[in-house]
Design a protein around this motif. Structure first.
Motif, PDB file in Angstrom:
ATOM      1  N   CYS A  83       0.845  -1.314  -0.052  1.00 15.01           N
ATOM      2  CA  CYS A  83      -0.163   0.134  -0.033  1.00 15.01           C
ATOM      3  C   CYS A  83       1.081   1.287  -0.029  1.00 15.01           C
ATOM      4  N   LEU A  84       1.760   1.052   0.804  1.00 16.20           N
ATOM      5  CA  LEU A  84       2.829   2.512   0.897  1.00 16.20           C
ATOM      6  C   LEU A  84       3.359   2.705  -0.517  1.00 16.20           C
ATOM      7  N   VAL A  85       3.827   1.615  -1.111  1.00 17.59           N
ATOM      8  CA  VAL A  85       4.537   1.532  -2.534  1.00 17.59           C
ATOM      9  C   VAL A  85       3.496   2.261  -3.374  1.00 17.59           C
ATOM     10  N   ASP A  86       2.316   1.871  -3.422  1.00 16.96           N
ATOM     11  CA  ASP A  86       1.354   2.396  -4.284  1.00 16.96           C
ATOM     12  C   ASP A  86       1.001   3.891  -3.903  1.00 16.96           C
ATOM     13  N   LEU A  87       1.249   4.257  -2.746  1.00 22.94           N
ATOM     14  CA  LEU A  87       1.135   5.779  -2.542  1.00 22.94           C
ATOM     15  C   LEU A  87       2.283   6.500  -2.995  1.00 22.94           C
ATOM     16  N   GLY A  88       3.250   6.057  -3.565  1.00 22.93           N
ATOM     17  CA  GLY A  88       4.345   6.632  -4.094  1.00 22.93           C
ATOM     18  C   GLY A  88       5.346   7.089  -3.024  1.00 22.93           C
ATOM     19  N   ILE A  89       5.486   6.526  -1.934  1.00 23.24           N
ATOM     20  CA  ILE A  89       6.360   7.009  -1.190  1.00 23.24           C
ATOM     21  C   ILE A  89       7.789   6.597  -1.418  1.00 23.24           C
ATOM     22  N   ASP A  90       8.703   7.691  -1.321  1.00 23.53           N
ATOM     23  CA  ASP A  90       9.997   7.510  -2.005  1.00 23.53           C
ATOM     24  C   ASP A  90      11.176   6.372  -1.164  1.00 23.53           C
ATOM     25  N   ASN A  91      10.828   6.376   0.030  1.00 24.34           N
ATOM     26  CA  ASN A  91      11.915   5.550   0.760  1.00 24.34           C
ATOM     27  C   ASN A  91      11.159   4.746   1.781  1.00 24.34           C
ATOM     28  N   ILE A  92      10.851   3.385   1.358  1.00 23.76           N
ATOM     29  CA  ILE A  92      10.417   2.699   2.506  1.00 23.76           C
ATOM     30  C   ILE A  92      11.353   1.403   2.968  1.00 23.76           C
ATOM     31  N   TRP A  93      11.318   1.316   4.198  1.00 25.73           N
ATOM     32  CA  TRP A  93      12.223   0.673   4.970  1.00 25.73           C
ATOM     33  C   TRP A  93      11.040  -0.739   5.474  1.00 25.73           C
ATOM     34  N   ALA A  94      11.485  -1.977   5.586  1.00 27.44           N
ATOM     35  CA  ALA A  94      10.796  -2.840   6.154  1.00 27.44           C
ATOM     36  C   ALA A  94      11.392  -4.053   7.059  1.00 27.44           C
ATOM     37  N   LYS A  95      10.921  -4.440   7.990  1.00 21.65           N
ATOM     38  CA  LYS A  95      11.610  -5.258   8.913  1.00 21.65           C
ATOM     39  C   LYS A  95      10.885  -6.631   8.427  1.00 21.65           C
ATOM     40  N   ALA A  96      11.967  -7.607   8.189  1.00 19.25           N
ATOM     41  CA  ALA A  96      11.564  -8.884   7.968  1.00 19.25           C
ATOM     42  C   ALA A  96      12.008  -9.950   8.980  1.00 19.25           C
ATOM     43  N   ILE A  97      11.440 -10.858   9.142  1.00 19.73           N
ATOM     44  CA  ILE A  97      11.754 -11.892  10.360  1.00 19.73           C
ATOM     45  C   ILE A  97      12.384 -13.238   9.500  1.00 19.73           C
ATOM     46  N   THR A  98      11.919 -13.496   8.378  1.00 19.84           N
ATOM     47  CA  THR A  98      12.857 -14.469   7.543  1.00 19.84           C
ATOM     48  C   THR A  98      13.041 -14.090   6.277  1.00 19.84           C
ATOM     49  N   ALA A  99      14.035 -15.019   5.552  1.00 16.72           N
ATOM     50  CA  ALA A  99      14.621 -14.722   4.314  1.00 16.72           C
ATOM     51  C   ALA A  99      13.535 -14.757   3.391  1.00 16.72           C
ATOM     52  N   PRO A 100      12.539 -15.574   3.367  1.00 14.28           N
ATOM     53  CA  PRO A 100      11.621 -15.534   2.372  1.00 14.28           C
ATOM     54  C   PRO A 100      10.664 -14.344   2.600  1.00 14.28           C
ATOM     55  N   HIS A 101      10.521 -13.900   3.752  1.00 11.31           N
ATOM     56  CA  HIS A 101       9.815 -12.615   4.008  1.00 11.31           C
ATOM     57  C   HIS A 101      10.312 -11.654   3.421  1.00 11.31           C
ATOM     58  N   GLY A 102      11.661 -11.471   3.698  1.00  6.74           N
ATOM     59  CA  GLY A 102      12.422 -10.264   3.035  1.00  6.74           C
ATOM     60  C   GLY A 102      12.285 -10.119   1.459  1.00  6.74           C
ATOM     61  N   ARG A 103      12.377 -11.311   0.917  1.00  4.25           N
ATOM     62  CA  ARG A 103      12.275 -11.520  -0.382  1.00  4.25           C
ATOM     63  C   ARG A 103      11.006 -11.010  -1.140  1.00  4.25           C
ATOM     64  N   ILE A 104       9.751 -11.446  -0.458  1.00  4.00           N
ATOM     65  CA  ILE A 104       8.667 -10.827  -0.832  1.00  4.00           C
ATOM     66  C   ILE A 104       8.294  -9.413  -0.664  1.00  4.00           C
ATOM     67  N   LEU A 105       9.010  -8.838   0.596  1.00  2.00           N
ATOM     68  CA  LEU A 105       9.076  -7.211   0.825  1.00  2.00           C
ATOM     69  C   LEU A 105       9.779  -6.832  -0.406  1.00  2.00           C
ATOM     70  N   GLU A 106      10.900  -7.192  -0.920  1.00  2.00           N
ATOM     71  CA  GLU A 106      11.324  -6.728  -2.055  1.00  2.00           C
ATOM     72  C   GLU A 106      10.751  -6.665  -3.250  1.00  2.00           C
ATOM     73  N   ARG A 107      10.041  -7.639  -3.205  1.00  2.00           N
ATOM     74  CA  ARG A 107       9.343  -7.909  -4.692  1.00  2.00           C
ATOM     75  C   ARG A 107       8.215  -6.924  -4.718  1.00  2.00           C
ATOM     76  N   VAL A 108       7.561  -6.542  -3.697  1.00  2.00           N
ATOM     77  CA  VAL A 108       6.366  -5.803  -3.759  1.00  2.00           C
ATOM     78  C   VAL A 108       6.902  -4.375  -3.670  1.00  2.00           C
ATOM     79  N   GLY A 109       8.081  -4.219  -3.599  1.00  2.00           N
ATOM     80  CA  GLY A 109       8.595  -2.857  -3.580  1.00  2.00           C
ATOM     81  C   GLY A 109       9.273  -1.991  -2.572  1.00  2.00           C
ATOM     82  N   ALA A 110       9.658  -2.626  -1.336  1.00  2.00           N
ATOM     83  CA  ALA A 110      10.447  -2.140  -0.331  1.00  2.00           C
ATOM     84  C   ALA A 110      11.753  -1.800  -0.761  1.00  2.00           C
ATOM     85  N   HIS A 111      12.335  -0.730  -0.442  1.00  2.00           N
ATOM     86  CA  HIS A 111      13.680   0.042  -0.770  1.00  2.00           C
ATOM     87  C   HIS A 111      14.553  -0.735  -0.007  1.00  2.00           C
ATOM     88  N   HIS A 112      14.424  -0.998   1.211  1.00  2.00           N
ATOM     89  CA  HIS A 112      15.202  -1.442   2.042  1.00  2.00           C
ATOM     90  C   HIS A 112      14.656  -2.623   3.103  1.00  2.00           C
TER      91      HIS A 112
END
Length: 212
Positions: A83-112
């Motif tokens: 949702c934050l990616v869709d809002l056009g936010i320039d710099n999105i950091w996201a916490k992941a608890i596992t490697a697969p979780h992290g990969r999904i976050l990257e695929r949906v558009g998290a910058h970090h």
């Protein structure tokens, strides 16, 4: 800045940003947490961050940086990030608890994507070795550590000790007994009780620390 999720990690991020004089909007779905931090953080609201309309209503589209600190609820973490990616936010950091979780976050558009539990576990493991007093990972293969002086270098200047030539590391700061840390130079004398801050590639730094 927008901080989503006021668990231990999120609240620490929000409080630290406020202490550094950033304007922070903190958000959580749990009203009890919102009430808990209403007297600690200047701007705290309750919101379902998986709902794009709710995010619009709290002004999320106006921020330039967002930190998604939701960890245990992977679905909410991913949907919020999307949702934050869709809002056009320039710099999105996201916490992941596992490697697969992290990969999904990257695929949906998290910058970090950050793994705070994994990073802390690695840091503690290095500190438990007893050879390092502090350990900071700068990149995948580059670290900075605080450690002691190898016996072979005691009584020598940094220039004489040739630590970079021997180990491939750079001594960036030195602390003599009873004094504060200061920048290291080629003339800096190394004492048996001195502490030094060393930077370099992880294998080189670990090999150096093993000689202390």
């Amino acid at each position: 800045m927008l901080v989503v999720g006021l668990g231990r990690f999120g609240s620490a991020v929000a409080e630290s940003l406020v202490a550094m004089d950033f304007d922070v909007l903190a958000v959580d779905f749990d009203m009890a947490r919102v009430q808990q931090y209403s007297g600690v953080l200047p701007h705290v609201v309750q919101c379902d961050t998986t709902d794009p309309r709710a995010l619009q209503q709290i002004g999320a589209a106006e921020v330039t940086t967002a930190v998604v600190c939701i960890g245990s609820d992977v679905e909410s973490s991913v949907l919020t990030t999307s949702c934050l990616v869709d809002l056009g936010i320039d710099n999105i950091w996201a916490k992941a608890i596992t490697a697969p979780h992290g990969r999904i976050l990257e695929r949906v558009g998290a910058h970090h994507v950050v793994f705070p539990e994994a990073a802390m576990g690695e840091r503690v493991a290095h500190l438990l070795s007893g050879r390092m007093l502090e350990y900071v990972q700068i990149d995948d293969d580059f670290v900075i550590v605080e450690t002691g002086v190898p016996a072979a270098a005691v009584g020598k200047s940094l220039g004489e000790a040739q630590l970079r030539a021997t180990y491939g590391v750079t001594v960036v700061a030195i602390k003599h007994a009873g004094a504060a840390f200061t920048y290291a130079t080629a003339e800096s004398k190394l004492g048996a009780t001195d502490l030094i801050v060393v930077a370099g590639h992880r294998p080189d730094v670990e090999r150096f620390a093993g000689s202390v």
